[in-house]
Design a protein around this motif. Sequence first.
Motif, mmCIF file in Angstrom:
data_model
loop_
_atom_site.group_PDB
_atom_site.id
_atom_site.type_symbol
_atom_site.label_atom_id
_atom_site.label_comp_id
_atom_site.label_asym_id
_atom_site.label_seq_id
_atom_site.Cartn_x
_atom_site.Cartn_y
_atom_site.Cartn_z
ATOM 1 N N SER A 21 0.813 -1.226 0.000
ATOM 2 C CA SER A 21 0.000 0.000 0.000
ATOM 3 C C SER A 21 0.841 1.269 0.000
ATOM 4 O O SER A 21 1.998 1.274 0.426
ATOM 5 C CB SER A 21 -0.902 0.021 1.242
ATOM 6 O OG SER A 21 -0.116 0.124 2.420
ATOM 7 N N THR A 22 0.224 2.319 -0.514
ATOM 8 C CA THR A 22 0.738 3.664 -0.297
ATOM 9 C C THR A 22 -0.329 4.417 0.482
ATOM 10 O O THR A 22 -1.529 4.233 0.255
ATOM 11 C CB THR A 22 1.029 4.389 -1.632
ATOM 12 O OG1 THR A 22 -0.068 4.202 -2.518
ATOM 13 C CG2 THR A 22 2.281 3.854 -2.290
ATOM 14 N N ARG A 23 0.107 5.262 1.394
ATOM 15 C CA ARG A 23 -0.811 5.984 2.271
ATOM 16 C C ARG A 23 -1.168 7.341 1.696
ATOM 17 O O ARG A 23 -0.385 7.932 0.947
ATOM 18 C CB ARG A 23 -0.147 6.170 3.645
ATOM 19 C CG ARG A 23 0.012 4.878 4.403
ATOM 20 C CD ARG A 23 -1.112 4.661 5.386
ATOM 21 N NE ARG A 23 -0.926 5.491 6.563
ATOM 22 C CZ ARG A 23 -1.602 6.588 6.825
ATOM 23 N NH1 ARG A 23 -2.551 7.013 6.005
ATOM 24 N NH2 ARG A 23 -1.355 7.281 7.898
ATOM 25 N N THR A 24 -2.342 7.837 2.071
ATOM 26 C CA THR A 24 -2.654 9.241 1.836
ATOM 27 C C THR A 24 -1.912 10.060 2.888
ATOM 28 O O THR A 24 -1.205 9.505 3.732
ATOM 29 C CB THR A 24 -4.168 9.495 2.000
ATOM 30 O OG1 THR A 24 -4.531 9.154 3.347
ATOM 31 C CG2 THR A 24 -4.979 8.646 1.043
ATOM 32 N N THR A 25 -2.118 11.357 2.882
ATOM 33 C CA THR A 25 -1.481 12.186 3.910
ATOM 34 C C THR A 25 -2.342 12.252 5.175
ATOM 35 O O THR A 25 -1.959 12.887 6.155
ATOM 36 C CB THR A 25 -1.236 13.615 3.379
ATOM 37 O OG1 THR A 25 -2.478 14.124 2.890
ATOM 38 C CG2 THR A 25 -0.223 13.608 2.243
ATOM 39 N N VAL A 26 -3.503 11.573 5.160
ATOM 40 C CA VAL A 26 -4.399 11.602 6.318
ATOM 41 C C VAL A 26 -3.912 10.619 7.388
ATOM 42 O O VAL A 26 -3.832 9.422 7.142
ATOM 43 C CB VAL A 26 -5.847 11.222 5.903
ATOM 44 C CG1 VAL A 26 -6.763 11.191 7.120
ATOM 45 C CG2 VAL A 26 -6.363 12.173 4.841
ATOM 46 N N TYR A 30 -5.329 6.576 12.013
ATOM 47 C CA TYR A 30 -4.698 5.444 11.310
ATOM 48 C C TYR A 30 -3.916 4.523 12.240
ATOM 49 O O TYR A 30 -4.132 3.308 12.240
ATOM 50 C CB TYR A 30 -3.793 5.948 10.178
ATOM 51 C CG TYR A 30 -3.041 4.816 9.511
ATOM 52 C CD1 TYR A 30 -3.702 3.925 8.670
ATOM 53 C CD2 TYR A 30 -1.690 4.608 9.756
ATOM 54 C CE1 TYR A 30 -3.030 2.871 8.078
ATOM 55 C CE2 TYR A 30 -1.013 3.549 9.165
ATOM 56 C CZ TYR A 30 -1.685 2.686 8.337
ATOM 57 O OH TYR A 30 -1.025 1.639 7.759
ATOM 58 N N GLY A 31 -3.002 5.100 13.016
ATOM 59 C CA GLY A 31 -2.132 4.275 13.871
ATOM 60 C C GLY A 31 -2.921 3.435 14.855
ATOM 61 O O GLY A 31 -2.660 2.236 15.034
ATOM 62 N N ARG A 36 -5.114 -1.806 16.362
ATOM 63 C CA ARG A 36 -6.311 -2.550 16.764
ATOM 64 C C ARG A 36 -6.542 -3.734 15.806
ATOM 65 O O ARG A 36 -6.944 -4.812 16.235
ATOM 66 C CB ARG A 36 -7.512 -1.594 16.769
ATOM 67 C CG ARG A 36 -8.860 -2.235 16.971
ATOM 68 C CD ARG A 36 -9.239 -2.340 18.433
ATOM 69 N NE ARG A 36 -10.577 -2.940 18.565
ATOM 70 C CZ ARG A 36 -10.848 -3.971 19.339
ATOM 71 N NH1 ARG A 36 -9.899 -4.533 20.073
ATOM 72 N NH2 ARG A 36 -12.063 -4.457 19.412
ATOM 73 N N MET A 37 -6.281 -3.517 14.513
ATOM 74 C CA MET A 37 -6.474 -4.588 13.530
ATOM 75 C C MET A 37 -5.500 -5.734 13.782
ATOM 76 O O MET A 37 -5.869 -6.899 13.687
ATOM 77 C CB MET A 37 -6.286 -4.058 12.103
ATOM 78 C CG MET A 37 -7.442 -3.255 11.557
ATOM 79 S SD MET A 37 -9.050 -4.116 11.633
ATOM 80 C CE MET A 37 -9.727 -3.390 13.159
ATOM 81 N N GLY A 88 -11.980 3.239 6.678
ATOM 82 C CA GLY A 88 -10.595 3.656 6.541
ATOM 83 C C GLY A 88 -9.941 3.527 5.197
ATOM 84 O O GLY A 88 -9.023 4.288 4.884
ATOM 85 N N HIS A 89 -10.349 2.571 4.379
ATOM 86 C CA HIS A 89 -9.555 2.302 3.184
ATOM 87 C C HIS A 89 -9.438 3.517 2.275
ATOM 88 O O HIS A 89 -8.377 3.820 1.759
ATOM 89 C CB HIS A 89 -10.110 1.098 2.421
ATOM 90 C CG HIS A 89 -9.563 -0.196 2.932
ATOM 91 N ND1 HIS A 89 -9.696 -1.384 2.272
ATOM 92 C CD2 HIS A 89 -8.853 -0.486 4.050
ATOM 93 C CE1 HIS A 89 -9.100 -2.341 2.961
ATOM 94 N NE2 HIS A 89 -8.597 -1.823 4.042
#
Lengths: 113, 113
Positions: A21-26, A30-31, A36-37, A88-89
């Motif tokens: 994956s690549t993340r957005t800047t948001v 997230y952490g 939790r996942m 979240g995705h």
Amino acid sequence: MSSSGFASTPDPPYYAVIFTSTRTTVDEGYGEVADRMVELASRQPGFLGVESTRGADGLGITVSYWTTLAAIAAWKANAGHRVAQASGHRKWYEHFEARVARIERAYSGPNAP
Amino acid sequence: MSSSGFASTPDPPYYAVIFTSTRTTVDEGYGEVADRMVELASRQPGFLGVESTRGADGLGITVSYWTTLAAIAAWKANAGHRVAQASGHRKWYEHFEARVARIERAYSGPNAP
């Protein structure tokens, strides 16, 4: 999970989900949700372990290991997982590729096999 | 290989080598040989692509994708690869786990499937 970052897995065959994956800047939430996942996954029947890293360029690879395809399907259907996916995705991931795989052979070292 | 960091892979089935590693503190020759290995792999028959990242904690995950198990075996037997393995694994890697896998299913997004 091992504190070394390596998953302790049994002799093959077993299964894996390779999530690149690549993340957005948001960063919002997230952490927390990612932690939790992992916690939820580790209590899921058939979970063997996880290896996860993200480089300075933003590319992340997480590989989770599972006993069976049925265990992966049950994890996908898990309520907590589904809530995280739905919320979240789109917010957290710019793009991801998920691949479900059967591990056929494994070896370790520092010695070339 | 894609410049985005994602491998462009066909519809399953195809194969992957998941290589998880921690590095030693020895950098001598590593970057050069790693680049050379990717270049050699990309010219190997059956090579589909590679995704690779290493986090700030030192854990690295490289996943290379291949058309068949025979293509992976041919890559393992490749002369350049063997030289790099013999000279480098003990020097550069503190520990590694290599897993050969058959990709059964794949999906992408930012949307949860």
